[in-house]
Design an enzyme around this catalytic site. Structure first.
Site, PDB file in Angstrom:
ATOM      1  N   GLU A   1      57.069  36.196 -52.539  1.00  0.00           N
ATOM      2  CA  GLU A   1      56.584  37.076 -53.615  1.00  0.00           C
ATOM      3  C   GLU A   1      55.641  38.062 -52.941  1.00  0.00           C
ATOM      4  O   GLU A   1      54.517  37.696 -52.590  1.00  0.00           O
ATOM      5  CB  GLU A   1      55.832  36.269 -54.678  1.00  0.00           C
ATOM      6  CG  GLU A   1      56.663  35.219 -55.394  1.00  0.00           C
ATOM      7  CD  GLU A   1      57.680  35.810 -56.350  1.00  0.00           C
ATOM      8  OE1 GLU A   1      57.678  37.037 -56.549  1.00  0.00           O
ATOM      9  OE2 GLU A   1      58.498  35.039 -56.875  1.00  0.00           O
TER      10      GLU A   1
ATOM     11  N   CYS B   1      49.798  42.670 -57.849  1.00  0.00           N
ATOM     12  CA  CYS B   1      51.060  43.103 -57.236  1.00  0.00           C
ATOM     13  C   CYS B   1      51.875  43.916 -58.239  1.00  0.00           C
ATOM     14  O   CYS B   1      52.596  44.834 -57.857  1.00  0.00           O
ATOM     15  CB  CYS B   1      51.844  41.899 -56.734  1.00  0.00           C
ATOM     16  SG  CYS B   1      51.928  40.574 -57.933  1.00  0.00           S
TER      17      CYS B   1
HETATM   18  P1  NAP Z   1      47.961  38.436 -47.170  1.00  0.00           P
HETATM   19  O1  NAP Z   1      47.006  38.958 -46.209  1.00  0.00           O
HETATM   20  O2  NAP Z   1      49.386  38.468 -46.851  1.00  0.00           O
HETATM   21  O3  NAP Z   1      47.476  36.946 -47.502  1.00  0.00           O
HETATM   22  C1  NAP Z   1      48.228  36.082 -48.308  1.00  0.00           C
HETATM   23  C2  NAP Z   1      48.176  34.701 -47.707  1.00  0.00           C
HETATM   24  O4  NAP Z   1      48.938  34.697 -46.491  1.00  0.00           O
HETATM   25  C3  NAP Z   1      46.778  34.234 -47.316  1.00  0.00           C
HETATM   26  O5  NAP Z   1      46.687  32.852 -47.526  1.00  0.00           O
HETATM   27  C4  NAP Z   1      46.716  34.565 -45.854  1.00  0.00           C
HETATM   28  O6  NAP Z   1      45.766  33.817 -45.155  1.00  0.00           O
HETATM   29  C5  NAP Z   1      48.118  34.215 -45.425  1.00  0.00           C
HETATM   30  N1  NAP Z   1      48.597  34.857 -44.215  1.00  0.00           N
HETATM   31  C6  NAP Z   1      48.441  36.137 -43.852  1.00  0.00           C
HETATM   32  N2  NAP Z   1      49.092  36.367 -42.683  1.00  0.00           N
HETATM   33  C7  NAP Z   1      49.659  35.191 -42.317  1.00  0.00           C
HETATM   34  C8  NAP Z   1      50.453  34.786 -41.213  1.00  0.00           C
HETATM   35  N3  NAP Z   1      50.798  35.619 -40.247  1.00  0.00           N
HETATM   36  N4  NAP Z   1      50.833  33.493 -41.158  1.00  0.00           N
HETATM   37  C9  NAP Z   1      50.499  32.631 -42.120  1.00  0.00           C
HETATM   38  N5  NAP Z   1      49.753  32.953 -43.189  1.00  0.00           N
HETATM   39  C10 NAP Z   1      49.342  34.225 -43.293  1.00  0.00           C
HETATM   40  O7  NAP Z   1      47.882  39.102 -48.578  1.00  0.00           O
HETATM   41  P2  NAP Z   1      46.690  39.918 -49.175  1.00  0.00           P
HETATM   42  O8  NAP Z   1      46.743  41.248 -48.571  1.00  0.00           O
HETATM   43  O9  NAP Z   1      45.442  39.148 -49.100  1.00  0.00           O
HETATM   44  O10 NAP Z   1      47.176  39.926 -50.692  1.00  0.00           O
HETATM   45  C11 NAP Z   1      47.643  41.020 -51.305  1.00  0.00           C
HETATM   46  C12 NAP Z   1      49.147  41.199 -51.157  1.00  0.00           C
HETATM   47  O11 NAP Z   1      49.815  40.153 -51.838  1.00  0.00           O
HETATM   48  C13 NAP Z   1      49.584  42.481 -51.818  1.00  0.00           C
HETATM   49  O12 NAP Z   1      50.614  43.107 -51.099  1.00  0.00           O
HETATM   50  C14 NAP Z   1      50.105  42.012 -53.149  1.00  0.00           C
HETATM   51  O13 NAP Z   1      50.982  42.895 -53.787  1.00  0.00           O
HETATM   52  C15 NAP Z   1      50.744  40.727 -52.753  1.00  0.00           C
HETATM   53  N6  NAP Z   1      50.898  39.852 -53.927  1.00  0.00           N
HETATM   54  C16 NAP Z   1      52.154  39.616 -54.395  1.00  0.00           C
HETATM   55  C17 NAP Z   1      52.339  38.832 -55.530  1.00  0.00           C
HETATM   56  C18 NAP Z   1      53.702  38.530 -56.056  1.00  0.00           C
HETATM   57  O14 NAP Z   1      53.844  37.567 -56.796  1.00  0.00           O
HETATM   58  N7  NAP Z   1      54.729  39.291 -55.731  1.00  0.00           N
HETATM   59  C19 NAP Z   1      51.228  38.299 -56.171  1.00  0.00           C
HETATM   60  C20 NAP Z   1      49.964  38.591 -55.685  1.00  0.00           C
HETATM   61  C21 NAP Z   1      49.819  39.357 -54.541  1.00  0.00           C
HETATM   62  P3  NAP Z   1      44.355  34.463 -44.723  1.00  0.00           P
HETATM   63  O15 NAP Z   1      43.623  34.755 -45.957  1.00  0.00           O
HETATM   64  O16 NAP Z   1      43.742  33.365 -43.919  1.00  0.00           O
HETATM   65  O17 NAP Z   1      44.671  35.681 -43.922  1.00  0.00           O
END
Ligand code: NAP
Length: 462
Positions: free
Chosen positions: A230, A264
């Site tokens: 997602e 999102c």
């Molecule tokens: P993010 O950096 O991708 O973080 C999300 C999760 O992934 C966190 O637990 C993060 O841990 C972990 N993570 C990041 N890089 C990783 C890797 N290489 N390996 C393993 N785990 C990893 O996301 P964000 O920027 O905080 O959140 C916003 C994004 O999420 C936006 O693009 C938003 O649109 C999307 N989102 C989508 C939905 C949906 O349902 N489609 C819902 C909500 C948000 P750390 O915090 O430790 O880095």
């Protein structure tokens, strides 16, 4: 420490937590598998009791649980309470419907010589990687269906919401979930990779950015594990020529600024018929100017800080970059407080397709307004995006709205409303917004073995 609570309104670091040790990860994996061996044999009625208890506890502890969300990622306290409520509703949904959703299905046999059944059996231990923007809701969306299906779940939550993650684990324990069936881990990214490769882990569900999704899916691909992703979105908010502007503008402000604009499915691209564009721009600007940035705990505040100073700085540099490529950025309303991770609400106009900003996701109070020549042009612009999560079409002619909605390529689309989130509606997108679906029957069936059982009791031909 990697995992820490930093209040985005005061910038105070409240508490930090050490990363999990490799030994703790190993123990958690073993405990999750052991829990699965018992949990998969429980009846739906036993699981339902625990899910219902979780829902009751969420409601009973709502103010405290909501306060943690506001503390850790800054959302308005009122929105935090709504988040706790929808989690309770998701648990209730699966407490009531899991058994029916996973009923074995008798297949219409191609001949009369056998009887064939499709059964839905749990797979085992799953890994959930979740983001900070809805710290409970994102977790509920995966654990309620997956626990109901008989799987067990390990959680790697975002590093800025460690207390919310721990609170959810504690709540599930209080609800009576067997030890090991849902565990929160302060795991590093290397440890996430280790878990993905562990033979006990059967699948990974990730909600987050495209970068994280691509990385985790690549690892899971190598390990031959199923994933659901997602990811990001830039939902089109299409305003047709006959839209009721009073209503449309109210929903536009809400759709873009709910949760500090960090959703999102926020209405990130407003695509407006040229006949309404100037009027919309003027009235939308006036309405956004009414937002009141401030302490997210106070009822009068309507615009929350972003989740962290880093997120605020990143958004500001995205605005600057958009301007360097020719966009006009108009700051709107009274200056936001200097204390806290605030970003001034901003309207971006003159963003052309040759500007990289045109295809980007702005995670915060930044509205992109795009002028459409007519209905067909609005549909073309709506579809000109790498994302395909949600979207909306505003018109007074519902039939027309539905025809337009049919031509917009997203996982979810709504007439006269920004993307709707409910416990009994599916959630998910297409293209770079990810794949798979969460919630309802689709979500509970993502990580089950659709097992064919045939009874073919006939004489062998030779
Ligand atoms: P993010 O950096 O991708 O973080 C999300 C999760 O992934 C966190 O637990 C993060 O841990 C972990 N993570 C990041 N890089 C990783 C890797 N290489 N390996 C393993 N785990 C990893 O996301 P964000 O920027 O905080 O959140 C916003 C994004 O999420 C936006 O693009 C938003 O649109 C999307 N989102 C989508 C939905 C949906 O349902 N489609 C819902 C909500 C948000 P750390 O915090 O430790 O880095």
């Amino acid at each position: 420490m990697a995992y820490a609570t930093v209040n985005p309104f005061t910038a105070e670091q409240v508490k930090s937590f050490p990363n999990a040790s490799d030994q703790e990860i190993q123990q958690a994996l073993e405990a999750a598998q052991e829990a699965f061996d018992g949990w998969k044999t429980t009846t739906f009625s036993q699981r339902s009791q625990i899910l219902q208890k979780a829902a009751d506890l969420l409601r009973a502890e709502k103010p405290d649980l909501a306060g943690l969300l506001t503390l850790e990622m800054g959302k308005l306290f009122s929105e935090a309470q709504d988040e706790v409520e929808i989690c309770a509703e998701i648990f209730e949904y699966y407490a009531r419907h899991a058994e029916t959703l996973l009923q074995p299905e008798k297949l219409p046999a191609s001949d009369e010589q056998g009887e064939y059944w499709l059964k839905h059996e749990p797979l085992g231990v799953l890994l959930a990687v979740e983001p900070w923007n809805f710290p409970y809701y994102q977790v509920a969306r995966i654990i309620a269906p997956q626990l109901a299906a008989g799987n067990t779940v390990l959680l790697k939550h975002a590093s800025i919401v460690p207390q919310s993650a721990a609170a959810f684990e504690q709540l599930m324990r209080e609800a009576g979930l067997p030890s090991g069936a849902f565990q929160n881990l302060y795991a590093t990214k290397d440890q996430v990779e280790t878990m993905i490769h562990d033979p006990w882990v059967q699948g990974v569900a990730l909600t987050g950015s495209e970068g994280a999704g691509a990385s985790v899916a690549e690892q899971a691909g190598k390990a031959l594990k199923k994933t659901t992703l997602e990811l990001g979105g830039a939902d089109p908010f299409v305003v047709l020529r006959d839209a009721d502007l009073d209503k449309t503008i109210q929903w536009a402000v809400m759709g873009r600024h709910f949760n500090g604009g960090q959703v999102c499915t926020a209405s990130k691209r407003m695509i407006i018929d040229q006949h309404l564009y100037d009027d919309f721009l003027q009235r939308y600007t006036e309405a956004v100017a009414q937002l009141k940035a401030g302490d997210p705990m106070l009822a009068e505040t309507t615009l929350a800080p972003l989740s962290s100073q880093e997120a605020a700085d990143n958004l500001k540099s995205m605005i600057d970059e958009a301007v360097q490529h020719g966009a006009t950025a108009t700051p709107v309303g009274p200056a936001v407080p200097t204390q806290g991770a605030f970003v001034q609400p901003t309207i971006l106009t003159d963003v052309t397709p040759d500007n990289p900003a045109y295809y980007k996701e702005f995670f915060g109070p930044v509205s992109m307004l795009i002028r459409a020549e007519d209905e067909q042009d609005a549909i073309r612009i709506a579809n000109d995006s790498p994302y395909g999560l949600g979207g909306s079409v505003f018109t007074q002619d519902i039939e027309r709205g539905q025809k337009v909605a049919d031509q917009i390529s997203t996982g979810m689309i709504f007439i006269n409303h920004p993307t709707v989130i409910k416990p009994d509606l599916p959630f998910g997108g297409v293209r770079r917004s990810g794949y798979g679906r969460e919630l309802i029957g689709l979500g509970i069936k993502e990580f089950v073995n659709h097992k064919l059982v045939g009874v073919v009791d006939i004489e062998a031909p030779f």
